[in-house]
Scaffold this motif. Structure first.
Motif, PDB file in Angstrom:
ATOM      1  N   PRO A  45      44.963 -32.948  -2.794  1.00 51.30           N
ATOM      2  CA  PRO A  45      45.590 -31.745  -2.219  1.00 51.30           C
ATOM      3  C   PRO A  45      44.619 -30.622  -1.900  1.00 51.30           C
ATOM      4  O   PRO A  45      44.949 -29.719  -1.126  1.00 51.30           O
ATOM      5  CB  PRO A  45      46.585 -31.319  -3.295  1.00 51.30           C
ATOM      6  N   GLY A  46      43.438 -30.604  -2.471  1.00 56.59           N
ATOM      7  CA  GLY A  46      42.466 -29.554  -2.164  1.00 56.59           C
ATOM      8  C   GLY A  46      42.755 -28.232  -2.832  1.00 56.59           C
ATOM      9  O   GLY A  46      42.277 -27.180  -2.373  1.00 56.59           O
ATOM     10  N   ALA A  47      43.519 -28.232  -3.923  1.00 53.77           N
ATOM     11  CA  ALA A  47      43.841 -26.982  -4.616  1.00 53.77           C
ATOM     12  C   ALA A  47      42.659 -26.460  -5.423  1.00 53.77           C
ATOM     13  O   ALA A  47      42.562 -25.255  -5.684  1.00 53.77           O
ATOM     14  CB  ALA A  47      45.044 -27.192  -5.532  1.00 53.77           C
ATOM     15  N   ASN A  48      41.752 -27.368  -5.850  1.00 58.69           N
ATOM     16  CA  ASN A  48      40.593 -26.973  -6.662  1.00 58.69           C
ATOM     17  C   ASN A  48      41.018 -26.166  -7.893  1.00 58.69           C
ATOM     18  O   ASN A  48      40.395 -25.158  -8.243  1.00 58.69           O
ATOM     19  CB  ASN A  48      39.584 -26.174  -5.828  1.00 58.69           C
ATOM     20  N   CYS A  49      42.110 -26.608  -8.533  1.00 59.95           N
ATOM     21  CA  CYS A  49      42.658 -25.869  -9.683  1.00 59.95           C
ATOM     22  C   CYS A  49      41.943 -26.201 -10.980  1.00 59.95           C
ATOM     23  O   CYS A  49      42.014 -25.439 -11.947  1.00 59.95           O
ATOM     24  CB  CYS A  49      44.142 -26.170  -9.832  1.00 59.95           C
ATOM     25  N   GLY A  50      41.285 -27.348 -11.032  1.00 58.15           N
ATOM     26  CA  GLY A  50      40.606 -27.750 -12.260  1.00 58.15           C
ATOM     27  C   GLY A  50      41.516 -28.403 -13.270  1.00 58.15           C
ATOM     28  O   GLY A  50      41.091 -28.659 -14.405  1.00 58.15           O
ATOM     29  N   GLY A  51      42.779 -28.657 -12.904  1.00 58.59           N
ATOM     30  CA  GLY A  51      43.698 -29.283 -13.847  1.00 58.59           C
ATOM     31  C   GLY A  51      43.326 -30.708 -14.185  1.00 58.59           C
ATOM     32  O   GLY A  51      43.737 -31.236 -15.223  1.00 58.59           O
ATOM     33  N   CYS A  52      42.551 -31.343 -13.343  1.00 54.89           N
ATOM     34  CA  CYS A  52      42.133 -32.722 -13.587  1.00 54.89           C
ATOM     35  C   CYS A  52      40.970 -32.799 -14.564  1.00 54.89           C
ATOM     36  O   CYS A  52      40.609 -33.884 -15.037  1.00 54.89           O
ATOM     37  CB  CYS A  52      41.760 -33.397 -12.272  1.00 54.89           C
ATOM     38  N   GLY A  75      43.306 -42.780 -16.853  1.00 54.88           N
ATOM     39  CA  GLY A  75      42.932 -41.502 -17.459  1.00 54.88           C
ATOM     40  C   GLY A  75      42.578 -40.443 -16.454  1.00 54.88           C
ATOM     41  O   GLY A  75      42.468 -39.262 -16.822  1.00 54.88           O
ATOM     42  N   LEU A  76      42.414 -40.817 -15.210  1.00 55.37           N
ATOM     43  CA  LEU A  76      42.145 -39.844 -14.149  1.00 55.37           C
ATOM     44  C   LEU A  76      43.430 -39.592 -13.389  1.00 55.37           C
ATOM     45  O   LEU A  76      44.063 -40.522 -12.878  1.00 55.37           O
ATOM     46  CB  LEU A  76      41.063 -40.361 -13.202  1.00 55.37           C
ATOM     47  N   SER A  77      43.817 -38.352 -13.315  1.00 55.40           N
ATOM     48  CA  SER A  77      45.081 -38.023 -12.660  1.00 55.40           C
ATOM     49  C   SER A  77      45.005 -36.639 -12.052  1.00 55.40           C
ATOM     50  O   SER A  77      44.401 -35.727 -12.638  1.00 55.40           O
ATOM     51  CB  SER A  77      46.244 -38.083 -13.662  1.00 55.40           C
ATOM     52  N   CYS A  78      45.604 -36.511 -10.896  1.00 61.14           N
ATOM     53  CA  CYS A  78      45.698 -35.206 -10.235  1.00 61.14           C
ATOM     54  C   CYS A  78      47.050 -34.597 -10.573  1.00 61.14           C
ATOM     55  O   CYS A  78      48.090 -35.098 -10.113  1.00 61.14           O
ATOM     56  CB  CYS A  78      45.541 -35.368  -8.725  1.00 61.14           C
ATOM     57  N   PRO A  79      47.098 -33.541 -11.379  1.00 61.20           N
ATOM     58  CA  PRO A  79      48.396 -32.983 -11.762  1.00 61.20           C
ATOM     59  C   PRO A  79      49.139 -32.329 -10.613  1.00 61.20           C
ATOM     60  O   PRO A  79      50.368 -32.237 -10.641  1.00 61.20           O
ATOM     61  CB  PRO A  79      48.025 -31.962 -12.842  1.00 61.20           C
ATOM     62  N   VAL A  80      48.422 -31.879  -9.613  1.00 61.34           N
ATOM     63  CA  VAL A  80      49.078 -31.210  -8.485  1.00 61.34           C
ATOM     64  C   VAL A  80      49.718 -32.230  -7.560  1.00 61.34           C
ATOM     65  O   VAL A  80      50.880 -32.117  -7.173  1.00 61.34           O
ATOM     66  CB  VAL A  80      48.071 -30.332  -7.723  1.00 61.34           C
ATOM     67  N   GLY A  81      48.963 -33.243  -7.191  1.00 64.35           N
ATOM     68  CA  GLY A  81      49.490 -34.261  -6.289  1.00 64.35           C
ATOM     69  C   GLY A  81      50.496 -35.174  -6.948  1.00 64.35           C
ATOM     70  O   GLY A  81      51.405 -35.676  -6.290  1.00 64.35           O
ATOM     71  N   GLY A  82      50.326 -35.418  -8.242  1.00 60.82           N
ATOM     72  CA  GLY A  82      51.269 -36.255  -8.953  1.00 60.82           C
ATOM     73  C   GLY A  82      51.101 -37.734  -8.631  1.00 60.82           C
ATOM     74  O   GLY A  82      50.062 -38.197  -8.137  1.00 60.82           O
ATOM     75  N   ALA A  83      52.166 -38.486  -8.909  1.00 59.92           N
ATOM     76  CA  ALA A  83      52.129 -39.937  -8.743  1.00 59.92           C
ATOM     77  C   ALA A  83      51.973 -40.342  -7.281  1.00 59.92           C
ATOM     78  O   ALA A  83      51.368 -41.368  -6.970  1.00 59.92           O
ATOM     79  CB  ALA A  83      53.399 -40.555  -9.336  1.00 59.92           C
ATOM     80  N   GLU A  84      52.521 -39.537  -6.371  1.00 56.47           N
ATOM     81  CA  GLU A  84      52.445 -39.891  -4.947  1.00 56.47           C
ATOM     82  C   GLU A  84      50.996 -39.892  -4.457  1.00 56.47           C
ATOM     83  O   GLU A  84      50.539 -40.843  -3.794  1.00 56.47           O
ATOM     84  CB  GLU A  84      53.276 -38.902  -4.134  1.00 56.47           C
TER      85      GLU A  84
END
Length: 365
Positions: A45-52, A75-84
Protein backbone atom coordinates in the motif's frame (compact mmCIF):
# COMPACT_ATOMS: atom_id res chain seq x y z
CA UNK A 1 47.49 28.24 -29.79
CA UNK A 2 49.73 25.44 -28.69
CA UNK A 3 48.84 26.02 -25.05
CA UNK A 4 45.13 25.83 -25.79
CA UNK A 5 45.51 22.63 -27.76
CA UNK A 6 47.63 21.08 -25.05
CA UNK A 7 45.03 21.96 -22.37
CA UNK A 8 42.21 20.39 -24.38
CA UNK A 9 44.21 17.22 -24.93
CA UNK A 10 45.09 16.97 -21.23
CA UNK A 11 41.53 17.52 -20.06
CA UNK A 12 40.23 14.96 -22.55
CA UNK A 13 42.78 12.42 -21.36
CA UNK A 14 41.81 13.02 -17.71
CA UNK A 15 38.12 12.60 -18.54
CA UNK A 16 38.78 9.40 -20.44
CA UNK A 17 40.84 7.98 -17.61
CA UNK A 18 38.14 8.95 -15.04
CA UNK A 19 35.44 7.33 -17.14
CA UNK A 20 37.40 4.11 -17.37
CA UNK A 21 38.01 4.12 -13.63
CA UNK A 22 34.36 4.79 -12.84
CA UNK A 23 33.23 2.07 -15.23
CA UNK A 24 35.56 -0.40 -13.64
CA UNK A 25 34.46 0.62 -10.14
CA UNK A 26 30.78 0.31 -11.03
CA UNK A 27 31.39 -3.21 -12.25
CA UNK A 28 33.54 -4.09 -9.29
CA UNK A 29 31.32 -2.64 -6.56
CA UNK A 30 27.93 -3.03 -8.27
CA UNK A 31 24.99 -3.87 -5.97
CA UNK A 32 22.51 -6.20 -7.56
CA UNK A 33 18.84 -5.38 -6.90
CA UNK A 34 16.30 -8.05 -7.55
CA UNK A 35 13.62 -6.73 -9.90
CA UNK A 36 11.01 -8.48 -7.79
CA UNK A 37 11.59 -5.93 -5.04
CA UNK A 38 10.20 -3.17 -7.22
CA UNK A 39 7.27 -5.38 -8.20
CA UNK A 40 6.45 -6.18 -4.56
CA UNK A 41 6.76 -2.52 -3.61
CA UNK A 42 4.12 -1.67 -6.20
CA UNK A 43 1.73 -4.20 -4.63
CA UNK A 44 2.23 -2.93 -1.08
CA UNK A 45 0.00 0.00 0.00
CA UNK A 46 2.91 2.44 0.36
CA UNK A 47 1.78 3.77 3.75
CA UNK A 48 5.32 3.46 5.22
CA UNK A 49 3.71 3.14 8.67
CA UNK A 50 6.29 0.75 10.08
CA UNK A 51 3.62 -1.63 11.36
CA UNK A 52 5.36 -4.52 9.64
CA UNK A 53 8.52 -3.92 11.66
CA UNK A 54 10.55 -2.39 8.82
CA UNK A 55 11.35 1.26 8.09
CA UNK A 56 8.96 1.39 5.16
CA UNK A 57 7.34 -0.56 2.36
CA UNK A 58 10.66 -0.85 0.46
CA UNK A 59 12.25 -2.55 3.46
CA UNK A 60 9.25 -4.86 3.70
CA UNK A 61 9.52 -5.70 0.00
CA UNK A 62 13.19 -6.52 0.35
CA UNK A 63 12.46 -8.78 3.35
CA UNK A 64 9.69 -10.56 1.45
CA UNK A 65 11.93 -11.27 -1.54
CA UNK A 66 14.72 -12.57 0.70
CA UNK A 67 12.22 -14.71 2.58
CA UNK A 68 10.98 -16.16 -0.69
CA UNK A 69 14.56 -17.04 -1.67
CA UNK A 70 14.96 -18.73 1.75
CA UNK A 71 11.79 -20.76 1.18
CA UNK A 72 9.27 -19.12 3.57
CA UNK A 73 7.67 -15.74 4.22
CA UNK A 74 5.80 -16.81 7.35
CA UNK A 75 5.85 -14.13 10.03
CA UNK A 76 5.95 -11.32 7.51
CA UNK A 77 2.69 -9.47 7.19
CA UNK A 78 1.48 -6.08 6.09
CA UNK A 79 -1.08 -4.91 8.67
CA UNK A 80 -2.42 -2.19 6.41
CA UNK A 81 -2.98 -4.28 3.31
CA UNK A 82 -4.14 -7.30 5.24
CA UNK A 83 -4.76 -10.74 3.79
CA UNK A 84 -5.71 -9.39 0.36
CA UNK A 85 -2.36 -7.66 -0.23
CA UNK A 86 -0.36 -10.52 1.24
CA UNK A 87 -2.18 -12.93 -1.07
CA UNK A 88 -1.10 -10.90 -4.10
CA UNK A 89 2.49 -10.78 -2.83
CA UNK A 90 2.49 -14.55 -2.30
CA UNK A 91 1.22 -15.14 -5.85
CA UNK A 92 3.87 -12.81 -7.21
CA UNK A 93 6.66 -14.62 -5.37
CA UNK A 94 5.19 -18.08 -5.87
CA UNK A 95 4.85 -18.73 -2.15
CA UNK A 96 2.13 -19.84 0.21
CA UNK A 97 1.31 -17.91 3.36
CA UNK A 98 -0.44 -18.96 6.50
CA UNK A 99 -3.68 -17.23 7.29
CA UNK A 100 -2.87 -14.96 10.22
CA UNK A 101 -5.59 -13.84 12.57
CA UNK A 102 -6.44 -10.14 12.38
CA UNK A 103 -5.22 -7.93 15.20
CA UNK A 104 -6.58 -4.73 16.70
CA UNK A 105 -5.28 -2.08 19.08
CA UNK A 106 -6.65 -2.24 22.64
CA UNK A 107 -6.44 0.54 25.25
CA UNK A 108 -5.82 -1.13 28.62
CA UNK A 109 -7.07 1.67 30.85
CA UNK A 110 -10.56 2.26 32.17
CA UNK A 111 -9.71 5.18 34.45
CA UNK A 112 -12.23 7.69 33.18
CA UNK A 113 -12.86 11.02 34.85
CA UNK A 114 -15.62 9.37 36.86
CA UNK A 115 -13.35 6.67 38.32
CA UNK A 116 -10.10 8.64 38.44
CA UNK A 117 -10.68 12.30 39.35
CA UNK A 118 -8.13 14.99 38.60
CA UNK A 119 -6.05 16.16 41.55
CA UNK A 120 -3.65 18.51 39.72
CA UNK A 121 -3.46 20.74 36.67
CA UNK A 122 -0.69 20.41 34.09
CA UNK A 123 0.41 23.64 32.40
CA UNK A 124 3.34 22.42 30.26
CA UNK A 125 3.63 21.01 26.74
CA UNK A 126 0.41 19.16 26.02
CA UNK A 127 1.81 15.78 24.97
CA UNK A 128 1.78 12.45 26.73
CA UNK A 129 5.55 12.14 26.47
CA UNK A 130 6.15 15.53 28.12
CA UNK A 131 3.55 14.98 30.85
CA UNK A 132 4.91 11.52 31.61
CA UNK A 133 8.43 12.94 31.90
CA UNK A 134 7.17 15.45 34.49
CA UNK A 135 5.60 12.86 36.80
CA UNK A 136 2.30 11.11 37.39
CA UNK A 137 0.24 13.62 35.46
CA UNK A 138 -3.03 15.20 36.56
CA UNK A 139 -4.29 12.17 38.51
CA UNK A 140 -2.97 10.07 41.36
CA UNK A 141 -2.41 7.08 39.06
CA UNK A 142 1.11 6.96 37.69
CA UNK A 143 0.28 4.13 35.26
CA UNK A 144 -2.99 5.22 33.61
CA UNK A 145 -3.70 7.06 30.38
CA UNK A 146 -2.62 10.71 30.26
CA UNK A 147 -5.20 11.65 27.62
CA UNK A 148 -3.06 14.08 25.60
CA UNK A 149 -3.58 12.19 22.34
CA UNK A 150 -0.09 11.15 21.22
CA UNK A 151 -1.65 7.94 19.95
CA UNK A 152 -4.24 9.89 17.99
CA UNK A 153 -1.55 11.99 16.34
CA UNK A 154 0.51 8.93 15.44
CA UNK A 155 -2.35 7.06 13.75
CA UNK A 156 -2.38 7.65 9.98
CA UNK A 157 -5.75 5.99 9.49
CA UNK A 158 -7.88 8.07 11.86
CA UNK A 159 -8.68 4.90 13.81
CA UNK A 160 -8.16 6.19 17.37
CA UNK A 161 -9.70 9.23 19.04
CA UNK A 162 -9.57 10.60 22.58
CA UNK A 163 -13.05 10.89 24.04
CA UNK A 164 -13.28 14.40 25.56
CA UNK A 165 -15.83 13.26 28.17
CA UNK A 166 -13.87 10.30 29.52
CA UNK A 167 -10.34 11.35 28.59
CA UNK A 168 -9.62 7.82 27.31
CA UNK A 169 -8.74 6.94 23.68
CA UNK A 170 -11.27 4.83 21.77
CA UNK A 171 -10.32 2.57 18.84
CA UNK A 172 -12.46 2.20 15.72
CA UNK A 173 -12.15 -1.49 14.84
CA UNK A 174 -13.18 -0.96 11.22
CA UNK A 175 -10.41 1.56 10.57
CA UNK A 176 -7.66 0.03 12.69
CA UNK A 177 -5.01 -1.73 10.60
CA UNK A 178 -2.95 -2.93 13.60
CA UNK A 179 0.07 -1.03 12.32
CA UNK A 180 1.29 -0.49 15.88
CA UNK A 181 1.98 3.23 15.54
CA UNK A 182 -0.20 4.04 18.56
CA UNK A 183 1.54 1.32 20.56
CA UNK A 184 4.91 2.95 19.95
CA UNK A 185 3.57 6.45 20.67
CA UNK A 186 2.17 5.63 24.14
CA UNK A 187 4.86 6.37 26.76
CA UNK A 188 3.15 4.21 29.39
CA UNK A 189 2.66 1.11 27.21
CA UNK A 190 -1.09 1.11 27.79
CA UNK A 191 -1.99 0.27 24.18
CA UNK A 192 -1.24 -3.19 22.80
CA UNK A 193 -2.16 -5.28 19.78
CA UNK A 194 -4.43 -8.24 20.52
CA UNK A 195 -6.34 -10.79 18.50
CA UNK A 196 -9.50 -9.27 17.14
CA UNK A 197 -11.33 -12.48 18.01
CA UNK A 198 -14.32 -14.17 16.39
CA UNK A 199 -17.00 -11.59 15.59
CA UNK A 200 -14.74 -8.98 17.20
CA UNK A 201 -15.20 -10.51 20.67
CA UNK A 202 -12.33 -10.30 23.13
CA UNK A 203 -11.65 -10.18 26.87
CA UNK A 204 -8.81 -8.23 28.49
CA UNK A 205 -7.77 -6.61 31.77
CA UNK A 206 -8.31 -2.88 31.38
CA UNK A 207 -5.67 -1.83 33.90
CA UNK A 208 -1.86 -1.66 34.10
CA UNK A 209 -1.53 -0.28 37.64
CA UNK A 210 1.27 -2.13 39.42
CA UNK A 211 0.65 -0.62 42.85
CA UNK A 212 -0.66 -2.76 45.67
CA UNK A 213 -4.39 -3.06 46.13
CA UNK A 214 -5.05 -0.33 48.72
CA UNK A 215 -2.87 2.21 46.89
CA UNK A 216 -4.38 1.35 43.51
CA UNK A 217 -7.93 1.68 44.87
CA UNK A 218 -7.20 5.18 46.16
CA UNK A 219 -6.00 6.26 42.73
CA UNK A 220 -8.77 4.59 40.68
CA UNK A 221 -11.96 2.86 41.76
CA UNK A 222 -11.84 0.30 38.91
CA UNK A 223 -8.15 -0.61 39.12
CA UNK A 224 -6.96 -4.21 39.35
CA UNK A 225 -5.98 -5.15 42.90
CA UNK A 226 -4.25 -8.45 42.03
CA UNK A 227 -6.58 -10.55 44.20
CA UNK A 228 -6.19 -13.61 41.94
CA UNK A 229 -9.86 -14.60 41.79
CA UNK A 230 -9.75 -14.54 38.00
CA UNK A 231 -6.75 -16.88 38.01
CA UNK A 232 -8.60 -19.45 40.12
CA UNK A 233 -11.69 -19.22 37.90
CA UNK A 234 -9.87 -19.67 34.55
CA UNK A 235 -9.66 -23.31 33.39
CA UNK A 236 -7.27 -22.62 30.50
CA UNK A 237 -4.30 -21.04 32.36
CA UNK A 238 -4.78 -17.87 30.33
CA UNK A 239 -4.55 -15.45 33.28
CA UNK A 240 -1.51 -14.59 35.33
CA UNK A 241 -0.91 -12.05 38.09
CA UNK A 242 2.44 -10.31 38.03
CA UNK A 243 3.47 -7.11 39.82
CA UNK A 244 0.02 -6.84 41.46
CA UNK A 245 -1.87 -6.72 38.15
CA UNK A 246 -3.59 -9.48 36.15
CA UNK A 247 -2.97 -10.15 32.46
CA UNK A 248 -4.94 -12.33 30.02
CA UNK A 249 -3.02 -14.14 27.28
CA UNK A 250 -5.19 -13.72 24.17
CA UNK A 251 -3.64 -16.82 22.57
CA UNK A 252 -4.98 -19.03 25.37
CA UNK A 253 -8.22 -17.28 26.24
CA UNK A 254 -11.38 -19.17 25.20
CA UNK A 255 -13.77 -16.25 25.83
CA UNK A 256 -15.74 -18.07 28.53
CA UNK A 257 -16.05 -14.77 30.48
CA UNK A 258 -16.00 -16.45 33.89
CA UNK A 259 -13.25 -14.06 34.95
CA UNK A 260 -15.47 -11.10 34.09
CA UNK A 261 -18.13 -12.14 36.58
CA UNK A 262 -15.77 -12.84 39.50
CA UNK A 263 -13.69 -9.65 39.25
CA UNK A 264 -14.65 -7.57 42.33
CA UNK A 265 -13.43 -4.28 40.80
CA UNK A 266 -14.87 -4.78 37.28
CA UNK A 267 -11.39 -4.33 35.80
CA UNK A 268 -11.87 -7.11 33.21
CA UNK A 269 -13.67 -5.93 30.07
CA UNK A 270 -15.55 -8.02 27.51
CA UNK A 271 -16.13 -6.44 24.09
CA UNK A 272 -18.81 -7.10 21.45
CA UNK A 273 -20.57 -9.83 23.40
CA UNK A 274 -24.38 -9.98 23.22
CA UNK A 275 -26.16 -8.47 26.16
CA UNK A 276 -27.52 -11.30 28.33
CA UNK A 277 -31.30 -11.33 28.76
CA UNK A 278 -32.57 -10.06 32.09
CA UNK A 279 -32.93 -12.70 34.75
CA UNK A 280 -36.53 -13.86 35.23
CA UNK A 281 -38.20 -12.49 38.31
CA UNK A 282 -38.90 -15.09 40.99
CA UNK A 283 -42.50 -16.16 41.09
CA UNK A 284 -44.35 -14.89 44.10
CA UNK A 285 -45.96 -17.65 46.15
CA UNK A 286 -49.67 -17.96 45.62
CA UNK A 287 -51.74 -16.37 48.35
CA UNK A 288 -53.48 -18.98 50.54
CA UNK A 289 -57.18 -19.30 49.95
CA UNK A 290 -59.24 -17.94 52.84
CA UNK A 291 -60.99 -20.59 54.85
CA UNK A 292 -64.80 -20.53 54.59
CA UNK A 293 -66.38 -18.71 57.51
CA UNK A 294 -69.41 -20.31 59.04
CA UNK A 295 -72.28 -17.93 58.88
CA UNK A 296 -74.20 -17.60 62.09
CA UNK A 297 -77.84 -16.79 61.79
CA UNK A 298 -79.08 -13.85 63.77
CA UNK A 299 -81.29 -14.52 66.72
CA UNK A 300 -84.80 -15.54 65.84
CA UNK A 301 -83.86 -16.58 62.24
CA UNK A 302 -82.91 -20.05 61.06
CA UNK A 303 -79.32 -20.56 59.89
CA UNK A 304 -78.89 -20.50 56.12
CA UNK A 305 -78.56 -23.92 54.64
CA UNK A 306 -75.49 -24.34 52.45
CA UNK A 307 -76.25 -25.75 49.09
CA UNK A 308 -74.31 -28.92 48.42
CA UNK A 309 -71.75 -28.75 45.68
CA UNK A 310 -72.93 -29.99 42.36
CA UNK A 311 -71.67 -33.47 41.69
CA UNK A 312 -71.28 -34.52 38.15
CA UNK A 313 -73.73 -37.24 37.36
CA UNK A 314 -72.17 -40.42 36.06
CA UNK A 315 -72.71 -41.29 32.48
CA UNK A 316 -75.94 -43.23 31.99
CA UNK A 317 -75.41 -46.95 31.91
CA UNK A 318 -77.08 -48.75 29.11
CA UNK A 319 -79.85 -50.93 30.44
CA UNK A 320 -79.83 -54.53 29.30
CA UNK A 321 -82.62 -55.74 27.14
CA UNK A 322 -85.84 -56.40 29.04
CA UNK A 323 -86.52 -60.04 29.88
CA UNK A 324 -90.10 -61.17 29.96
CA UNK A 325 -91.05 -61.77 33.56
CA UNK A 326 -93.19 -64.83 34.38
CA UNK A 327 -96.89 -64.27 34.94
CA UNK A 328 -97.74 -63.61 38.57
CA UNK A 329 -99.28 -66.51 40.51
CA UNK A 330 -102.77 -65.76 41.68
CA UNK A 331 -103.12 -65.86 45.44
CA UNK A 332 -106.24 -67.65 46.95
CA UNK A 333 -109.01 -65.34 48.03
CA UNK A 334 -109.10 -64.53 51.70
CA UNK A 335 -111.99 -66.10 53.73
CA UNK A 336 -113.88 -63.55 55.65
CA UNK A 337 -113.92 -64.26 59.36
CA UNK A 338 -117.38 -64.19 61.13
CA UNK A 339 -118.09 -61.09 63.05
CA UNK A 340 -117.66 -61.51 66.84
CA UNK A 341 -120.90 -62.10 68.86
CA UNK A 342 -121.45 -59.51 71.48
CA UNK A 343 -122.06 -60.97 74.92
CA UNK A 344 -124.81 -59.46 77.17
CA UNK A 345 -123.45 -57.43 79.98
CA UNK A 346 -124.52 -58.80 83.33
CA UNK A 347 -125.62 -56.18 85.66
CA UNK A 348 -125.61 -56.66 89.43
CA UNK A 349 -128.91 -56.93 91.16
CA UNK A 350 -129.74 -54.04 93.38
CA UNK A 351 -130.18 -54.56 97.08
CA UNK A 352 -133.22 -53.41 99.09
CA UNK A 353 -133.27 -49.86 100.24
CA UNK A 354 -130.58 -48.90 97.75
CA UNK A 355 -130.96 -46.53 94.94
CA UNK A 356 -130.86 -47.86 91.46
CA UNK A 357 -128.61 -46.66 88.88
CA UNK A 358 -129.26 -43.47 87.26
CA UNK A 359 -130.14 -45.43 84.16
CA UNK A 360 -133.14 -47.05 85.89
CA UNK A 361 -136.25 -45.11 86.40
CA UNK A 362 -137.88 -47.45 88.92
CA UNK A 363 -137.09 -47.28 92.61
CA UNK A 364 -138.16 -49.77 95.27
CA UNK A 365 -139.89 -48.44 98.32
Amino acid sequence: MNFILIAVIVLGAIGLIAAVVLFAASKKFAVYEDPRIAQVSEVLPGANCGGCGFPGCSGMADALVKGADAGSIDGLSCPVGGAEVMGKVADLLGMAIANSEPMVAVVRCNGTCEHRPRIAEYAGLRTCAAMHACGAGETACGFGCLGCGDCEAACQFDAIKVNPKTGIPEVDEEKCTSCGACVKACPRNIIELRKKGPKGRRVFVSCVNKDKGPVAMKACTVSCIGCGKCVKECNFDAITVENNVAYIDHTKCRLCRKCVTVCPKHAIIDVNFPTPPPAPKPKEPAAPKPEPVEKTAPEGKPAPVEKPALVEEPAPVEKPALVEEPAPVEKPALVEEPAPIEKPVERPKPSHGAMLDSESSISIK
